[in-house]
Design an enzyme around this catalytic site. Sequence first.
Site, short mmCIF file in Angstrom:
data_model
loop_
_atom_site.label_atom_id
_atom_site.label_comp_id
_atom_site.label_asym_id
_atom_site.label_seq_id
_atom_site.Cartn_x
_atom_site.Cartn_y
_atom_site.Cartn_z
NE ARG A 278 26.71 3.16 -2.15
CZ ARG A 278 25.85 2.28 -1.64
NH1 ARG A 278 24.57 2.56 -1.64
NH2 ARG A 278 26.27 1.14 -1.12
CG HIS A 301 27.88 -1.28 2.69
ND1 HIS A 301 28.31 -0.21 3.46
CD2 HIS A 301 28.05 -0.89 1.40
CE1 HIS A 301 28.71 0.77 2.67
NE2 HIS A 301 28.57 0.38 1.43
#
Length: 331
Positions: A278, A301
């Site tokens: 990732r 995020h």
Amino acid sequence: MARPAAALRNTALKKDEGQDRLPFFLAAGDVKAAAEAWYLWLAKEKRFAAHTLRAYGQDLAGFLAFLNSHLGDAATLDDLRGLRQSDFRAYLSNRRNDGLAATSLARNLSAVRSFFRRLQRDGLVDNAAAGLIRTPKRPHSVPKPLSIPAARQMIETVDEADAAPWLQARDAAILTLLWGAGLRLGEALGLDGDQIPKGDSLTVTGKGSKQRIVPVLPAVREAIATYVKLCPWPIAAGTPLFYGARGRRLDPAIVQKAMRSARRALGLPETATPHALRHSFATHLLATGGDLRTIQELLGHASLATTQRYTEVDAEALLRVYDSAHPRARA
């Protein structure tokens, strides 16, 4: 005589064996009721991810277990009202002596602060002492991605492992998905059979049950299609997309084990984990001109500050190139 805090904390944590079960809060009835209400509020209203919810529950259970030893009895709401900064410092010191790192200490304190804020909001306890304690300084670290060749070799290695062909294809598909779409391992293994990517995008449910749309590259679709064709278990709505060998939803530990074997075979460092793929997704996008806001959305995020860590990785790579190639650096 009160039992040692560490023993009490371990007892408390053993009670919390499943994410749908309330943790065991060792406290007087009024505090226990408030703690359970706080935990359910985090789960139902704040919609904490299961892992975060479990961690917060364990942290508060550990704090209340510490108070049982520290105060000599199960804590009441009156006891919580009377806690001073020195009591919270004693708790952090106790946890530090247990070997907890600064990152874990900071999360412990965050959980306790959250509980006290909820108590104040409900009009039960007004004690600002927890908020006055300085948060333990977390070590500064940057993500450790794999290089593009290393990521490819990792996927090729698991695809050639000493296992049944469908298991090889499964592991390769998962790692391709992590690197090609930037998913967390838990997000990938949480996909159901009706979420096989057939178009150019995939809807993913991330932390806090928040959904985001990620693009799906042809290589990702092909890897998953190969696995689906070989998989001996039914893949449809209501079934897992990724199965374990016994026909149940795949456990993350199996993927982590496969990657450990692959990185040893390739001589890669221990930082070459599923999550590193990732990191690699984000770093490789940034290096080829991707902007931070887009990468933030793709990774899911909540804060741009989290995504900005990848600029440091890219800057380090630039400095390495400079040091190795620029005439002034060599001089």
